[in-house]
Design a protein around this motif. Structure first.
Motif, PDB file in Angstrom:
ATOM      1  N   SER A  56     -22.559 -11.481  -2.870  1.00 39.94           N
ATOM      2  CA  SER A  56     -22.071  -9.932  -2.693  1.00 39.94           C
ATOM      3  C   SER A  56     -23.388  -8.911  -2.545  1.00 39.94           C
ATOM      4  O   SER A  56     -23.595  -7.984  -1.990  1.00 39.94           O
ATOM      5  CB  SER A  56     -21.219  -9.324  -3.624  1.00 39.94           C
ATOM      6  OG  SER A  56     -21.920  -8.962  -4.672  1.00 39.94           O
ATOM      7  N   SER A  76     -24.715   0.846   2.387  1.00 36.89           N
ATOM      8  CA  SER A  76     -23.052   0.678   2.982  1.00 36.89           C
ATOM      9  C   SER A  76     -22.086   0.646   1.820  1.00 36.89           C
ATOM     10  O   SER A  76     -21.034   0.874   2.209  1.00 36.89           O
ATOM     11  CB  SER A  76     -23.163  -0.780   3.720  1.00 36.89           C
ATOM     12  OG  SER A  76     -23.105  -1.707   2.917  1.00 36.89           O
ATOM     13  N   HIS A  77     -22.418   0.475   0.562  1.00 34.83           N
ATOM     14  CA  HIS A  77     -21.490   0.441  -0.333  1.00 34.83           C
ATOM     15  C   HIS A  77     -21.774   1.967  -1.316  1.00 34.83           C
ATOM     16  O   HIS A  77     -21.310   1.876  -2.314  1.00 34.83           O
ATOM     17  CB  HIS A  77     -21.910  -0.721  -1.224  1.00 34.83           C
ATOM     18  CG  HIS A  77     -21.351  -2.117  -0.850  1.00 34.83           C
ATOM     19  ND1 HIS A  77     -21.961  -3.032  -0.053  1.00 34.83           N
ATOM     20  CD2 HIS A  77     -19.967  -2.565  -0.844  1.00 34.83           C
ATOM     21  CE1 HIS A  77     -21.502  -3.931   0.143  1.00 34.83           C
ATOM     22  NE2 HIS A  77     -20.178  -3.783  -0.178  1.00 34.83           N
ATOM     23  N   ASP A 358     -18.717  -8.061  -7.475  1.00 35.14           N
ATOM     24  CA  ASP A 358     -19.287  -7.492  -6.222  1.00 35.14           C
ATOM     25  C   ASP A 358     -19.953  -6.188  -6.594  1.00 35.14           C
ATOM     26  O   ASP A 358     -19.797  -5.551  -7.550  1.00 35.14           O
ATOM     27  CB  ASP A 358     -18.254  -7.219  -5.062  1.00 35.14           C
ATOM     28  CG  ASP A 358     -17.192  -6.612  -5.428  1.00 35.14           C
ATOM     29  OD1 ASP A 358     -17.175  -5.864  -6.474  1.00 35.14           O
ATOM     30  OD2 ASP A 358     -15.883  -6.839  -4.947  1.00 35.14           O
ATOM     31  N   ILE A 359     -20.471  -5.488  -5.426  1.00 35.22           N
ATOM     32  CA  ILE A 359     -21.065  -4.247  -5.602  1.00 35.22           C
ATOM     33  C   ILE A 359     -20.344  -3.009  -6.414  1.00 35.22           C
ATOM     34  O   ILE A 359     -20.641  -2.290  -7.009  1.00 35.22           O
ATOM     35  CB  ILE A 359     -21.927  -3.708  -4.381  1.00 35.22           C
ATOM     36  CG1 ILE A 359     -23.068  -4.722  -4.014  1.00 35.22           C
ATOM     37  CG2 ILE A 359     -22.674  -2.299  -4.400  1.00 35.22           C
ATOM     38  CD1 ILE A 359     -23.653  -4.530  -2.827  1.00 35.22           C
ATOM     39  N   GLU A 360     -19.228  -3.255  -5.574  1.00 31.88           N
ATOM     40  CA  GLU A 360     -18.047  -2.184  -6.199  1.00 31.88           C
ATOM     41  C   GLU A 360     -17.769  -2.124  -7.828  1.00 31.88           C
ATOM     42  O   GLU A 360     -17.732  -1.442  -8.575  1.00 31.88           O
ATOM     43  CB  GLU A 360     -16.858  -2.083  -5.538  1.00 31.88           C
ATOM     44  CG  GLU A 360     -16.742  -1.416  -4.156  1.00 31.88           C
ATOM     45  CD  GLU A 360     -17.581  -1.954  -3.152  1.00 31.88           C
ATOM     46  OE1 GLU A 360     -17.829  -3.295  -3.249  1.00 31.88           O
ATOM     47  OE2 GLU A 360     -18.051  -1.431  -2.281  1.00 31.88           O
TER      48      GLU A 360
END
Lengths: 372, 293
Positions: A56, A76-77, A358-360
Motif C-alpha cells: 500500500s 493522493s491519500h 494501508d495508508i488510511e
C-alpha cells in the motif's frame, strides 16, 4: 495527555520495542509517516513488514537499503509532507547486513572470502543467536551516520528476550575479544604451545564430541574472524554509544493482554538497568468505554426489549457484558503498566475496526498516537 | 505449538497440556526462551521455571535454558565427572559453545527430545506421555525444528552429528511429532499460518497436523438481526453490537481463508473477555481434539 510529537522532540533515533504481535510495525510506520508529514526526512526500518502494508506504500521490492515512498502516492491519500519531509522505508535482511558488515570490516579480500565461504558460516550464520538484533542496531548506526536522516524509527525484531536486543553489541564485542577467538587467530603451532593443559583437554573433548570436520571448520572460521576483531570491536562500541545517545529514545508498545504487559514491564526494567532512555508507552488495541456506555447489561436489555424483542435484546446485552469485561481487564492492565513502568501518562490507542494495513489505517493510528 | 506472535500460543499450549493431563497422560508443557509464562497462567508465578514442576495434577512445566541443557548434556556424555566439570567451568569452552552458530537451538531442541524419551537422561526423572512445546513464533519455530538437521549436516562425524540425526528423525516422524499452528482470525496471522505450512514441509518434511483458531469473538447475529440492529444504532450498546457484527463477518472470512490455506477445519477457541482461562479453554478444546488425534 502528552502526544507523541512532544515526546519525540529533539530525538533522532526512535527504537520501538515490545512483544510480538502487539502492533510494533504499524505503530513504527504511523509514527514515521507523522514525522515525515511534519517536515522531517525519516527512515523507518522494519524486520518483517506486513506484505499488504508495504504494497500500500508502493514498496513492492522493499530491500536492505531504504527506498523513498512516493510523495504523490501519499498526497493522493491526503498526506501532505511539509517542506523537507520525506518518508523512506527499508526491510532489514539480517543475513545480507551481516555479510555486508564482514565484507566491509575484513582487512583483505582473502579474509572476506574465507569467512563468507566458510561452510559453518554459510550454513548457520542466519541462526547466530542475537545476530538479527545486532545487525538491526548496526544498520541503524550506518543509516544514522551516512543517511542524512532527521529521524530514524526502528521496528525491533520480534524477540521475546529484550536482553538479546540490548546486549547484542556487548555480546558481539565479547565474542571478538574472547580468548577462544584469539587462540585461533594465531597460527596453530603457536596456539598449541601457549594453550594450557586444561584448554588442550577442552579441545580434545570437543573433537571427540563433534568430529574433526566441524572443529576444523570452526577453527578456520574463528581464525578468519580473528582478522576482523578490531573492526568489530570498534563497531560494537559505536553502536553501544548510539543506543545511549541523548538523541535516542525507546518507545515500548504493548497490547493490554497479560503476556505482552509482562514483557513491557520486563523491558522497562532492562532499560533502567542499562540506563537507556525510555520515551514513552503505547498501549495498543485497548477496549475503551465511551461516555454513555457505562450502563449495566441488565439495564441495556431492559432498554432494548421493546425495540428489539427479548431474544435480540439479550444478545446485545451479552455482547455489552463482554465489552465491559474487556474494558475492565484493559483498564486494570493500564493501571498496572502506569505503576510498574513509572509512566503516568501512556498513549492509549483504542482497538480500531479492522487491521491496519494501508495508508488510511496508518493515518487513523497516527491520529490516536498524537492525540494530545 | 507455533504461530504468529501474540496469537496466544502459550495459553493454548497450556490448555492442550491440561486436556492431555485430564485424559490421564503424564504431560509436560515446555516453554522455549521464556520465563515461566505457563506457570503464571496457572497462578504459579513462583514455580522454579527451569525445573520440571507439577502445576496441575499430571501436568508439569519447564522453561528450557540452553546453558542448563548444555551442562546436563556434557555430564551425561562424558564418562568421567571431572572432565565434564572442566568443560562446564572452561571459559574457552563456554565461549565456543555460545559462539558456535545454531548451538543454542540445538541444545534447546536436544533437551526437548530428552524430555520425550522413555529412558530419561535427567537423573531420577520419569517419562512423559506427551511433551507440549510452546515454541517461538513461526520463523524461529521452524529454525528450532530444523536445527538438528542443519547441525548433523555440518558436523561430519562424532556423537553430535549422530545425535543430531537421531533427534531429527524423531522430529520429522509424524508418528512421534505433530506441529500445531495457533492463529487468530486476522489476515496477517492466517497468512503466516499458510507460510508456516510451506516452510515446515520444505525444511523438515512435516505436515501441519492441526490448526487452532484462537480468541474468536462471539458471532451472535443473523443477517436479519443485523438489519434490525441497524435501525436502532442510536443506542450505544446496539452501535457496539453492530461493530462487533462487522468484526465477526471479517473473522468468518479469515476462518474460511485459514481453512483453505491449511486444508483443514481449525479447532475453534473463543475470546475470553475477562482474560484467558486455561480450564475454560481446555473444556472447549477437548471435544474438538478427539476427532483428529
Amino acid at each position: 495527555m502528552t502526544g507523541l510529537a512532544e515526546r519525540l522532540e529533539g530525538k533522532r533515533i526512535c527504537i520501538v520495542a515490545g512483544s510480538g504481535g502487539v502492533g510494533k510495525t504499524t505503530a513504527s510506520a504511523a509514527l514515521a509517516l507523522g514525522l515525515a508529514a511534519s517536515g522531517k526526512r525519516v527512515a523507518v526500518v522494519t524486520i518483517d513488514p506486513a506484505r499488504r502494508l508495504a504494497d500500500s506504500l508502493g514498496l513492492e521490492q522493499l530491500g536492505n537499503e531504504p527506498r523513498e515512498v512516493d510523495r504523490a502516492l501519499l498526497q493522493s491519500h491526503g498526506v501532505v509532507l511539509h517542506d523537507g519531509g520525506e518518508l523512506w522505508a527499508m526491510m532489514l535482511d539480517p543475513k545480507a547486513t551481516f555479510d555486508d558488515l564482514i565484507a566491509r570490516l575484513a582487512p583483505d579480500d582473502r579474509t572476506r572470502e574465507d569467512v563468507l565461504g566458510n561452510r559453518i558460516y554459510a550454513q548457520l550464520s542466519s541462526a547466530i543467536a542475537g545476530s538479527q538484533e545486532f545487525t538491526a542496531v548496526a544498520k541503524l548506526y550506518e543509516l544514522d551516520r551516512d543517511g542524512g536522516f532527521d529521524a530514524i524509527v526502528l521496528d525491533t525484531p520480534p524477540s521475546r528476550n529484550a536482553l538479546d536486543f540490548l546486549d547484542a553489541p556487548e555480546r558481539i564485542s565479547d565474542f571478538f575479544d574472547s580468548k577462544a577467538l584469539k587462540l585461533f587467530a594465531v597460527p596453530t603451532s603457536i596456539a598449541t604451545r601457549v594453550m594450557s593443559r586444561g584448554t588442550s583437554v577442552v579441545f580434545a573433548i570437543l573433537k571427540r564430541l563433534t568430529g574433526v570436520d566441524l572443529l576444523d571448520d570452526v577453527a578456520v572460521l574463528f581464525r578468519s574472524l580473528g582478522g576482523l576483531i578490531d573492526g568489530f570491536r570498534d563497531r560494537a562500541a559505536a553502536v553501544k554509544a548510539l543506543l545511549s545517545d541523548p538523541a535516542t529514545t525507546f518507545l515500548i508498545v504493548t497490547s493490554p493482554e497479560r503476556e505482552p504487559v509482562a514483557e513491557a514491564i520486563f523491558f522497562r526494567g532492562k532499560l533502567r538497568e542499562a540506563q537507556l532512555p525510555f520515551g514513552g508507552l503505547i498501549v495498543n488495541r485497548a477496549t475503551v468505554l465511551h461516555e454513555g456506555e457505562r450502563g449495566d447489561p441488565v439495564a441495556v436489555a431492559a432498554q432494548l426489549r421493546d425495540r428489539l424483542g427479548d431474544a435480540l435484546a439479550a444478545k446485545v446485552a451479552a455482547g455489552f457484558e463482554d465489552l465491559r469485561l474487556l474494558a475492565a481487564r484493559d483498564a486494570e492492565s493500564i493501571e498496572r503498566l502506569k505503576a510498574e513502568l513509572d509512566e503516568p501518562d501512556p498513549i492509549v490507542v483504542p482497538r480500531l475496526d479492522g487491521e491496519v494495513q494501508d495508508i488510511e489505517g496508518l493515518l487513523a493510528l497516527h491520529r490516536h498516537l498524537t492525540a494530545g | 505449538m507455533t504461530g504468529k506472535g501474540g496469537v496466544g500460543k502459550t495459553t493454548v499450549s497450556a490448555a492442550l497440556g491440561l486436556v492431555a493431563a485430564r485424559a490421564g497422560q503424564r504431560t509436560i508443557v515446555a516453554e522455549v526462551a521464556r520465563r515461566g509464562d505457563v506457570a503464571s497462567a496457572f497462578d504459579r508465578p513462583d514455580a522454579e521455571p527451569f525445573q520440571e514442576t507439577e502445576i496441575a495434577p499430571g501436568l508439569f512445566h519447564i522453561s528450557i535454558d540452553p546453558q542448563d541443557a548444555l551442562e546436563e548434556y556434557l555430564r551425561d556424555q562424558l564418562p568421567s565427572g571431572p572432565v565434564a566439570e572442566i568443560l562446564i567451568r572452561s571459559r574457552v569452552f563456554g565461549l565456543i559453545a555460545a559462539a558456535t552458530p545454531g548451538m543454542r537451538e540445538l541444545l534447546t531442541v536436544g533437551k526437548l527430545w530428552e524430555l520425550a524419551q522413555l529412558d530419561r537422561r535427567t537423573p531420577g526423572a520419569d517419562a512423559y506421555d506427551l511433551v507440549v512445546v510452546d515454541a517461538p513464533a513461526t520463523g524461529h519455530g521452524v529454525a528450532l525444528l530444523s536445527a538438528p538437521r542443519t547441525f548433523a549436516a555440518a558436523a561430519a562425524a562424532g556423537p553430535v552429528a549422530r545425535q543430531g540425526a537421531i533427534i531429527d528423525t524423531t522430529l520429522a516422524d509424524p508418528e512421534q511429532t505433530a506441529v500445531v499452528a495457533v492463529a487468530t482470525a486476522e489476515e496477517l496471522a492466517v497468512t503466516e499460518t499458510g507460510a508456516l505450512r510451506e516452510a515446515l514441509q520444505a525444511s523438515i518434511g512435516l505436515t501441519l497436523q492441526r490448526v487452532v483458531a484462537n480468541a474468536l469473538e462471539a458471532d451472535r447475529f443473523s443477517p436479519q438481526e443485523a438489519k434490525l440492529l441497524k435501525a436502532h444504532a442510536d443506542h450505544p450498546a446496539v452501535a457496539r453490537a453492530l461493530r462487533g457484527h462487522q468484526r465477526a463477518l471479517r473473522q468468518r472470512a479469515q476462518l474460511a481463508r485459514l481453512r483453505k490455506l491449511t486444508d483443514q477445519a481449525p479447532a475453534r477457541l473463543s475470546l475470553h473477555p475477562g482474560g484467558p482461562d486455561i480450564e475454560g479453554l481446555a473444556d472447549e478444546l477437548e471435544p474438538q481434539l478427539d476427532a483428529a488425534t
